[in-house]
Motif scaffolding. Structure first.
Motif, short mmCIF file in Angstrom:
data_model
loop_
_atom_site.label_atom_id
_atom_site.label_comp_id
_atom_site.label_asym_id
_atom_site.label_seq_id
_atom_site.Cartn_x
_atom_site.Cartn_y
_atom_site.Cartn_z
N ALA A 47 0.83 -1.21 0.00
CA ALA A 47 0.00 0.00 0.00
C ALA A 47 0.86 1.27 0.00
O ALA A 47 0.34 2.37 -0.14
CB ALA A 47 -0.93 0.00 1.21
N TRP A 48 2.16 1.12 0.17
CA TRP A 48 3.05 2.28 0.25
C TRP A 48 3.31 2.87 -1.11
O TRP A 48 3.29 2.21 -2.13
CB TRP A 48 4.39 1.90 0.86
CG TRP A 48 4.33 1.39 2.26
CD1 TRP A 48 3.25 1.38 3.10
CD2 TRP A 48 5.40 0.77 2.98
NE1 TRP A 48 3.60 0.81 4.30
CE2 TRP A 48 4.90 0.43 4.25
CE3 TRP A 48 6.71 0.49 2.67
CZ2 TRP A 48 5.69 -0.19 5.22
CZ3 TRP A 48 7.50 -0.13 3.62
CH2 TRP A 48 6.99 -0.46 4.88
N GLN A 49 3.60 4.16 -1.08
CA GLN A 49 4.10 4.86 -2.25
C GLN A 49 5.53 5.30 -1.92
O GLN A 49 5.95 5.30 -0.77
CB GLN A 49 3.24 6.07 -2.56
CG GLN A 49 1.82 5.73 -2.95
CD GLN A 49 0.99 6.98 -3.13
OE1 GLN A 49 1.51 8.08 -3.31
NE2 GLN A 49 -0.32 6.82 -3.07
N LYS A 50 6.25 5.71 -2.93
CA LYS A 50 7.63 6.14 -2.72
C LYS A 50 7.69 7.28 -1.72
O LYS A 50 8.61 7.35 -0.90
CB LYS A 50 8.25 6.57 -4.05
CG LYS A 50 9.69 7.01 -3.91
CD LYS A 50 10.28 7.44 -5.23
CE LYS A 50 11.70 7.94 -5.02
NZ LYS A 50 12.29 8.42 -6.25
N LYS A 51 6.70 8.19 -1.76
CA LYS A 51 6.72 9.35 -0.87
C LYS A 51 6.68 8.95 0.60
O LYS A 51 7.22 9.65 1.45
CB LYS A 51 5.57 10.30 -1.18
CG LYS A 51 4.20 9.76 -0.83
CD LYS A 51 3.13 10.79 -1.09
CE LYS A 51 1.77 10.27 -0.65
NZ LYS A 51 0.74 11.28 -0.85
N HIS A 52 6.06 7.81 0.91
CA HIS A 52 5.97 7.37 2.30
C HIS A 52 7.35 6.98 2.83
O HIS A 52 7.75 7.40 3.92
CB HIS A 52 5.01 6.18 2.43
CG HIS A 52 3.62 6.51 2.01
ND1 HIS A 52 2.93 5.75 1.10
CD2 HIS A 52 2.80 7.52 2.34
CE1 HIS A 52 1.73 6.27 0.92
NE2 HIS A 52 1.63 7.36 1.66
N VAL A 53 8.08 6.20 2.05
CA VAL A 53 9.41 5.78 2.48
C VAL A 53 10.37 6.96 2.47
O VAL A 53 11.19 7.12 3.37
CB VAL A 53 9.92 4.62 1.59
CG1 VAL A 53 11.29 4.16 2.04
CG2 VAL A 53 8.93 3.45 1.60
N ALA A 54 10.26 7.82 1.46
CA ALA A 54 11.11 9.01 1.40
C ALA A 54 10.85 9.92 2.60
O ALA A 54 11.80 10.49 3.17
CB ALA A 54 10.87 9.76 0.10
N TRP A 55 9.58 10.04 3.00
CA TRP A 55 9.25 10.84 4.19
C TRP A 55 9.94 10.27 5.41
O TRP A 55 10.52 11.01 6.21
CB TRP A 55 7.73 10.85 4.41
CG TRP A 55 7.34 11.34 5.76
CD1 TRP A 55 7.19 12.63 6.15
CD2 TRP A 55 7.06 10.54 6.92
NE1 TRP A 55 6.83 12.68 7.49
CE2 TRP A 55 6.75 11.40 7.97
CE3 TRP A 55 7.05 9.16 7.15
CZ2 TRP A 55 6.42 10.94 9.24
CZ3 TRP A 55 6.73 8.71 8.41
CH2 TRP A 55 6.42 9.60 9.44
N PHE A 56 9.89 8.96 5.56
CA PHE A 56 10.53 8.33 6.72
C PHE A 56 12.02 8.62 6.71
O PHE A 56 12.59 9.02 7.73
CB PHE A 56 10.28 6.82 6.73
CG PHE A 56 11.00 6.14 7.84
CD1 PHE A 56 10.44 6.10 9.11
CD2 PHE A 56 12.24 5.58 7.64
CE1 PHE A 56 11.13 5.50 10.16
CE2 PHE A 56 12.93 4.98 8.69
CZ PHE A 56 12.37 4.93 9.95
N LEU A 57 12.67 8.41 5.57
CA LEU A 57 14.11 8.60 5.50
C LEU A 57 14.51 10.05 5.75
O LEU A 57 15.55 10.31 6.38
CB LEU A 57 14.64 8.16 4.13
CG LEU A 57 14.55 6.66 3.84
CD1 LEU A 57 14.93 6.39 2.39
CD2 LEU A 57 15.43 5.86 4.78
N LYS A 58 13.71 10.99 5.29
CA LYS A 58 14.06 12.39 5.43
C LYS A 58 13.68 12.96 6.80
O LYS A 58 14.50 13.60 7.46
CB LYS A 58 13.38 13.22 4.34
CG LYS A 58 13.75 14.68 4.42
CD LYS A 58 13.10 15.48 3.32
CE LYS A 58 13.51 16.93 3.47
NZ LYS A 58 12.66 17.82 2.72
#
Length: 91
Positions: A47-58
């Motif tokens: 269900a994730w999008q790239k923006k979700h993981v990028a948000w976590f990393l940033k």
């Protein structure tokens, strides 16, 4: 009642290397999953999008050391590989 998502089983196809490294990736993937589920109510990686993981990393790792961010980046790349996406993440 549904069973909780098993991150270790999800990553088992792409995890290689020593036992401690595999466990670190699973532990970090569970942390990523919990943070994304808390913020966007997206329980599984599908269900994730790239923006979700990028948000976590940033945002969630902004006060962590460079080494910690690097190890989470490696875990995020493993998650992307397991999902079969072409997501690229950078520090």
């Amino acid at each position: 009642m549904s069973k909780p998502f098993d991150m270790e089983l999800f990553l088992s196809g792409v995890l290689t290397g020593p036992y401690a490294t595999r466990q670190r990736h699973v532990r970090q993937a569970k942390i990523i999953q919990a943070e994304i589920a808390n913020r966007w109510q997206r329980e599984t990686p599908w269900a994730w999008q790239k923006k979700h993981v990028a948000w976590f990393l940033k945002n969630r790792l902004s006060h962590r050391s460079e080494a910690t961010r690097y190890y989470y980046l490696l875990t995020a790349r493993l998650l992307a590989r397991r999902l079969g996406t072409s997501w690229l993440f950078y520090l």
